[in-house]
Design an enzyme around this catalytic site. Sequence first.
Site, PDB file in Angstrom:
ATOM      1  N   VAL A  87      22.916  82.645  64.832  1.00  0.00           N
ATOM      2  CA  VAL A  87      23.429  82.031  66.065  1.00  0.00           C
ATOM      3  C   VAL A  87      24.225  80.758  65.750  1.00  0.00           C
ATOM      4  O   VAL A  87      24.704  80.090  66.650  1.00  0.00           O
ATOM      5  CB  VAL A  87      22.254  81.731  67.038  1.00  0.00           C
ATOM      6  CG1 VAL A  87      21.653  83.046  67.539  1.00  0.00           C
ATOM      7  CG2 VAL A  87      21.166  80.873  66.402  1.00  0.00           C
ATOM      8  N   HIS A 103      23.009  88.352  68.407  1.00  0.00           N
ATOM      9  CA  HIS A 103      21.875  87.622  68.998  1.00  0.00           C
ATOM     10  C   HIS A 103      22.332  86.417  69.791  1.00  0.00           C
ATOM     11  O   HIS A 103      21.537  85.535  70.092  1.00  0.00           O
ATOM     12  CB  HIS A 103      20.906  87.162  67.897  1.00  0.00           C
ATOM     13  CG  HIS A 103      20.206  88.299  67.243  1.00  0.00           C
ATOM     14  ND1 HIS A 103      19.547  88.175  66.055  1.00  0.00           N
ATOM     15  CD2 HIS A 103      20.101  89.602  67.590  1.00  0.00           C
ATOM     16  CE1 HIS A 103      19.049  89.337  65.708  1.00  0.00           C
ATOM     17  NE2 HIS A 103      19.367  90.225  66.627  1.00  0.00           N
ATOM     18  N   CYS A 114      22.118  83.512  87.697  1.00  0.00           N
ATOM     19  CA  CYS A 114      23.257  84.373  88.087  1.00  0.00           C
ATOM     20  C   CYS A 114      23.956  85.025  86.898  1.00  0.00           C
ATOM     21  O   CYS A 114      24.882  85.824  87.080  1.00  0.00           O
ATOM     22  CB  CYS A 114      24.262  83.527  88.883  1.00  0.00           C
ATOM     23  SG  CYS A 114      25.182  82.342  87.872  1.00  0.00           S
ATOM     24  N   CYS A 130      23.531  75.184  86.836  1.00  0.00           N
ATOM     25  CA  CYS A 130      24.546  76.168  86.441  1.00  0.00           C
ATOM     26  C   CYS A 130      25.862  75.795  87.144  1.00  0.00           C
ATOM     27  O   CYS A 130      25.856  75.563  88.358  1.00  0.00           O
ATOM     28  CB  CYS A 130      24.099  77.566  86.885  1.00  0.00           C
ATOM     29  SG  CYS A 130      25.430  78.788  86.916  1.00  0.00           S
ATOM     30  N   ALA A 213      23.258  83.986  47.850  1.00  0.00           N
ATOM     31  CA  ALA A 213      24.478  84.452  48.536  1.00  0.00           C
ATOM     32  C   ALA A 213      25.724  83.734  48.008  1.00  0.00           C
ATOM     33  O   ALA A 213      26.780  84.355  47.841  1.00  0.00           O
ATOM     34  CB  ALA A 213      24.333  84.222  50.031  1.00  0.00           C
TER      35      ALA A 213
HETATM   36  P1  NAD Z   1      11.786  93.526  67.727  1.00  0.00           P
HETATM   37  O1  NAD Z   1      10.622  93.887  68.564  1.00  0.00           O
HETATM   38  O2  NAD Z   1      12.753  94.562  67.308  1.00  0.00           O
HETATM   39  O3  NAD Z   1      11.343  92.749  66.485  1.00  0.00           O
HETATM   40  C1  NAD Z   1      10.202  92.016  66.567  1.00  0.00           C
HETATM   41  C2  NAD Z   1      10.232  91.572  65.187  1.00  0.00           C
HETATM   42  O4  NAD Z   1      10.146  90.197  65.227  1.00  0.00           O
HETATM   43  C3  NAD Z   1       9.104  92.152  64.357  1.00  0.00           C
HETATM   44  O5  NAD Z   1       9.508  93.315  63.722  1.00  0.00           O
HETATM   45  C4  NAD Z   1       8.881  91.020  63.412  1.00  0.00           C
HETATM   46  O6  NAD Z   1       9.688  91.228  62.303  1.00  0.00           O
HETATM   47  C5  NAD Z   1       9.441  89.837  64.138  1.00  0.00           C
HETATM   48  N1  NAD Z   1       8.355  89.034  64.604  1.00  0.00           N
HETATM   49  C6  NAD Z   1       7.586  89.224  65.672  1.00  0.00           C
HETATM   50  N2  NAD Z   1       6.678  88.263  65.737  1.00  0.00           N
HETATM   51  C7  NAD Z   1       6.921  87.436  64.695  1.00  0.00           C
HETATM   52  C8  NAD Z   1       6.349  86.257  64.216  1.00  0.00           C
HETATM   53  N3  NAD Z   1       5.295  85.701  64.842  1.00  0.00           N
HETATM   54  N4  NAD Z   1       6.875  85.672  63.104  1.00  0.00           N
HETATM   55  C9  NAD Z   1       7.932  86.225  62.494  1.00  0.00           C
HETATM   56  N5  NAD Z   1       8.524  87.347  62.890  1.00  0.00           N
HETATM   57  C10 NAD Z   1       8.011  87.928  63.977  1.00  0.00           C
HETATM   58  O7  NAD Z   1      12.603  92.369  68.441  1.00  0.00           O
HETATM   59  P2  NAD Z   1      13.026  92.533  69.901  1.00  0.00           P
HETATM   60  O8  NAD Z   1      11.888  92.180  70.791  1.00  0.00           O
HETATM   61  O9  NAD Z   1      13.672  93.879  70.071  1.00  0.00           O
HETATM   62  O10 NAD Z   1      14.117  91.374  69.982  1.00  0.00           O
HETATM   63  C11 NAD Z   1      15.353  91.758  70.510  1.00  0.00           C
HETATM   64  C12 NAD Z   1      16.348  91.102  69.663  1.00  0.00           C
HETATM   65  O11 NAD Z   1      16.302  89.679  69.867  1.00  0.00           O
HETATM   66  C13 NAD Z   1      16.090  91.363  68.193  1.00  0.00           C
HETATM   67  O12 NAD Z   1      17.249  91.864  67.613  1.00  0.00           O
HETATM   68  C14 NAD Z   1      15.757  89.990  67.687  1.00  0.00           C
HETATM   69  O13 NAD Z   1      16.229  89.819  66.369  1.00  0.00           O
HETATM   70  C15 NAD Z   1      16.522  89.086  68.621  1.00  0.00           C
HETATM   71  N6  NAD Z   1      16.011  87.697  68.556  1.00  0.00           N
HETATM   72  C16 NAD Z   1      16.879  86.668  68.356  1.00  0.00           C
HETATM   73  C17 NAD Z   1      16.365  85.395  68.190  1.00  0.00           C
HETATM   74  C18 NAD Z   1      17.242  84.242  67.863  1.00  0.00           C
HETATM   75  O14 NAD Z   1      16.746  83.111  67.808  1.00  0.00           O
HETATM   76  N7  NAD Z   1      18.509  84.507  67.639  1.00  0.00           N
HETATM   77  C19 NAD Z   1      15.010  85.146  68.314  1.00  0.00           C
HETATM   78  C20 NAD Z   1      14.190  86.229  68.544  1.00  0.00           C
HETATM   79  C21 NAD Z   1      14.680  87.512  68.663  1.00  0.00           C
HETATM   80  N1  APR Z   2      20.881  84.086  49.459  1.00  0.00           N
HETATM   81  C1  APR Z   2      20.716  85.375  49.868  1.00  0.00           C
HETATM   82  N2  APR Z   2      19.672  85.773  50.644  1.00  0.00           N
HETATM   83  C2  APR Z   2      18.781  84.835  51.014  1.00  0.00           C
HETATM   84  C3  APR Z   2      18.892  83.475  50.630  1.00  0.00           C
HETATM   85  C4  APR Z   2      20.014  83.122  49.820  1.00  0.00           C
HETATM   86  N3  APR Z   2      20.211  81.856  49.400  1.00  0.00           N
HETATM   87  N4  APR Z   2      17.833  82.804  51.147  1.00  0.00           N
HETATM   88  C5  APR Z   2      17.095  83.702  51.834  1.00  0.00           C
HETATM   89  N5  APR Z   2      17.646  84.929  51.735  1.00  0.00           N
HETATM   90  C6  APR Z   2      17.183  86.176  52.341  1.00  0.00           C
HETATM   91  C7  APR Z   2      15.671  86.387  52.252  1.00  0.00           C
HETATM   92  O1  APR Z   2      15.350  87.097  51.065  1.00  0.00           O
HETATM   93  C8  APR Z   2      15.435  87.249  53.516  1.00  0.00           C
HETATM   94  O2  APR Z   2      15.614  88.602  53.201  1.00  0.00           O
HETATM   95  O3  APR Z   2      17.487  86.071  53.705  1.00  0.00           O
HETATM   96  C9  APR Z   2      16.549  86.813  54.457  1.00  0.00           C
HETATM   97  C10 APR Z   2      16.055  85.924  55.594  1.00  0.00           C
HETATM   98  O4  APR Z   2      15.222  86.732  56.410  1.00  0.00           O
HETATM   99  P1  APR Z   2      14.761  86.185  57.829  1.00  0.00           P
HETATM  100  O5  APR Z   2      14.299  84.800  57.703  1.00  0.00           O
HETATM  101  O6  APR Z   2      13.852  87.234  58.403  1.00  0.00           O
HETATM  102  O7  APR Z   2      16.102  86.150  58.704  1.00  0.00           O
HETATM  103  P2  APR Z   2      16.813  87.368  59.405  1.00  0.00           P
HETATM  104  O8  APR Z   2      16.717  88.602  58.575  1.00  0.00           O
HETATM  105  O9  APR Z   2      18.156  86.885  59.789  1.00  0.00           O
HETATM  106  O10 APR Z   2      15.948  87.563  60.747  1.00  0.00           O
HETATM  107  C11 APR Z   2      16.438  88.569  61.658  1.00  0.00           C
HETATM  108  O11 APR Z   2      14.879  87.950  63.371  1.00  0.00           O
HETATM  109  O12 APR Z   2      13.739  86.256  64.314  1.00  0.00           O
HETATM  110  C12 APR Z   2      14.783  87.096  64.493  1.00  0.00           C
HETATM  111  O13 APR Z   2      16.683  86.859  65.722  1.00  0.00           O
HETATM  112  C13 APR Z   2      16.044  86.356  64.616  1.00  0.00           C
HETATM  113  O14 APR Z   2      18.195  86.892  63.768  1.00  0.00           O
HETATM  114  C14 APR Z   2      16.829  86.759  63.393  1.00  0.00           C
HETATM  115  C15 APR Z   2      16.235  88.103  63.070  1.00  0.00           C
END
Ligand code: NAD
Ligand code: APR
Length: 226
Positions: A87, A103, A114, A130, A213
């Site tokens: 984000v 996201h 709204c 809003c 990365a």
């Molecule tokens: P989901 O049900 O597909 O995924 C839930 C996932 O969230 C789980 O698989 C787990 O990996 C993770 N999760 C749940 N509880 C957790 C915890 N306590 N700690 C760490 N990880 C946890 O997600 P959803 O309900 O379908 O969400 C819809 C979308 O909203 C998803 O794509 C999600 O990534 C997104 N999202 C965005 C943000 C953000 O800050 N951008 C935050 C939350 C969710």
């Molecule tokens: N270079 C490459 N990869 C990295 C680095 C780095 N320097 N540091 C961390 N990673 C990798 C980790 O190995 C891990 O696989 O980035 C990933 C981070 O995973 P998460 O913290 O789960 O983040 P993300 O996969 O973006 O989460 C997905 O979950 O909570 C929701 O909406 C939220 O967009 C988020 C979604």
Amino acid sequence: MRITVLTGAGISAESGIRTFRATDGLWEEHRIEDVATPQGFQRDPALVHRFYNQRRADAARAQPNAAHRALAQLAQHHQVTLVTQNVDDLHERGGSPEVIHMHGSLLGALCAGCGHRWPAVLVMRALDPCPACGKPLTRPDIVWFGEIPYHMDRIWEAVQSADLFAAIGTSGMVYPAAGMAQYARRNGVDTIELNLASSAVSRDFTDRRIGKATKVVPDWVATLCR
Ligand code: NAD
Ligand code: APR
């Protein structure tokens, strides 16, 4: 070549933005249900705004890194569709011409009443009215758990029609993003994962680059832009 790239928190980690599930990850300090669900927002909008105001300030201070810039360079040589779960706006500031935020974005505000959208201010407050309906229901334009991610029709089309699908810095823990590599393979698309370590969906990729990365992404892009 048509390349669809999905990025996660890992691509911004070396810009100083914490990922979600690392030991010092974002979720460690907060219960996900308190700050990233519609129920949490209804219960305590001020807490949710504090969480996202802090992330907005962190993102504003962060700078794009070599991985963000390498993806911008890739788009100059190939037809790139860049999809991010992040984000922050580091892809845009790193020079990527078009970014699909599935996201949502810290730079967006949304009216929970709204549905009106407008550019977010740095510090958002629960009672900000809003601009369209005047109700004090301002929320970050972020997709929370339980909500439907944005632009999915366009994203699935970009995954299935690509020559190559690449996932960078994502744990593969959250759907629908986590299902994209399998969907690509089902459609005969080559897949590559670039990550610090293996993810929950590494088995869905036919190629991988393991490392930071800022190292593996520029190296990978260089092989494609020779
Ligand atoms: P989901 O049900 O597909 O995924 C839930 C996932 O969230 C789980 O698989 C787990 O990996 C993770 N999760 C749940 N509880 C957790 C915890 N306590 N700690 C760490 N990880 C946890 O997600 P959803 O309900 O379908 O969400 C819809 C979308 O909203 C998803 O794509 C999600 O990534 C997104 N999202 C965005 C943000 C953000 O800050 N951008 C935050 C939350 C969710
Ligand atoms: N270079 C490459 N990869 C990295 C680095 C780095 N320097 N540091 C961390 N990673 C990798 C980790 O190995 C891990 O696989 O980035 C990933 C981070 O995973 P998460 O913290 O789960 O983040 P993300 O996969 O973006 O989460 C997905 O979950 O909570 C929701 O909406 C939220 O967009 C988020 C979604």
